[in-house]
Design a protein around this motif. Structure first.
Motif: not given
Length: 314
Positions: A264-288
């Motif tokens: 879940m690491e972004t290109s900036t150290l110490g900054v992470y992204a999680a859930g539907d804002v992240r580039s991925k295929v499946v967006r569900q409550v369980t994947t979030a």
């Protein structure tokens, strides 16, 4: 909260953000969650039947309330504010909102799908959870024997339309682009061959109408406005808001979602992204919640390593 440096600042209080807050809070870190009340795909979900261990088909808001109650037991701070921008250095990150600026050693971006922060179409907000949805794979089971409509680029809505063929009686695909080289031609041919599916190109959704629930949509197709009967409107219309908000601190994909690695690491150290804002295929409550778990564990490790280094060299 003024002048306090948090170990973790979390942008968003959906399932990803609250899961991150739960893990970080239980680890005795100082945690701040920035939230916009009553906004988000979870809160707007009128019924959830696919969350493991929950049998009574609660509303999304009911699950949100339980999550927040659980998180609040671990001394997590909450602030109601609108996120404006993020300044990130190697040492600390400054999260700017319309209420105040907040400082964190790490930041987890869990602000949800871009659509939730963008300008709403006429009728869109009114019928959220009442026929308006942003996820066919989430709500498709509720469309049995109904007429449904999807709006968006051909590549984005084709797989969703195929999924709906298992449930819906009639499916209108209102495609905003020409689809040419961007679509899976085999998939598009399969949809064209399905008698349930009707395709409309060069489409623009104007308004969503109804009484208590969605009943029809006003759509401009090839420059001509017409009204179409429908009971569900699945919206995949995109937004530029994520690029405006996060483009300076994270790598984004073509749709503007944040690119991360498996940690879940972004290109900036110490900054992470999680859930539907992240580039991925499946967006569900369980994947979030899964993303939120990983992001929190990585943020915890980052903070503890920094603390250890400070002790070593002090």
């Amino acid at each position: 909260m003024e002048n306090k440096i948090y170990d973790v600042v979390i942008i968003g209080a959906g399932p990803a953000g609250l899961t991150s807050a739960l893990y970080a809070g239980r680890s005795n870190l100082s945690v701040l969650v920035i939230e916009k009340p009553n906004v988000g795909s979870l809160v707007m979900a009128h019924k959830i039947e696919n969350y493991p261990g929950v049998l009574h088909s609660p509303t999304g808001k009911e699950i949100y309330v339980l999550m927040k109650e659980q998180v609040s037991k671990f001394n997590v701070d909450f602030v109601e504010a609108t996120f404006l921008s993020l300044e990130a250095s190697d040492e600390n990150k400054i999260v700017k909102t319309d209420k105040d600026n907040f400082t964190g050693k790490t930041v987890i971006i869990a602000s949800g799908w871009a659509k939730n922060g963008s300008k709403k179409l006429p009728g869109e907000e009114k019928y959220l959870g009442k026929g308006v949805s942003y996820c066919a794979t989430c709500d498709g089971a509720f469309t049995r024997n109904m007429t449904v409509s999807l709006f968006g680029k051909g590549k984005e809505i084709a797989e969703e339309a195929l999924f709906l063929t298992k449930y819906s009686k009639e499916i209108h695909m209102f495609i905003t682009d020409d689809c040419d080289d961007k679509c899976d031609l085999t998939l598009m041919e399969a949809l064209k061959a399905n008698e349930k599916v009707k395709m409309y190109y060069s489409s623009q959704l104007i308004e969503i109408k109804g009484e208590e629930f969605v009943e029809e949509v006003l759509v401009k197709v090839n420059g001509v406005e017409n009204t179409y009967k429908t009971q569900f409107a699945f919206l995949y219309l995109g937004t530029k808001s994520l690029k405006e908000l996060y483009g300076g601190i994270a790598e984004l994909d073509e749709q503007g979602y944040i690119v991360t690695n498996e940690f879940m690491e972004t290109s900036t150290l110490g900054v992470y992204a999680a859930g539907d804002v992240r580039s991925k295929v499946v967006r569900q409550v369980t994947t979030a919640t899964s993303d939120g778990t990983i992001a929190a564990l990585e943020a915890i490790k980052h903070v503890l390593k920094k603390q250890h280094l400070k002790v070593q060299y002090s």
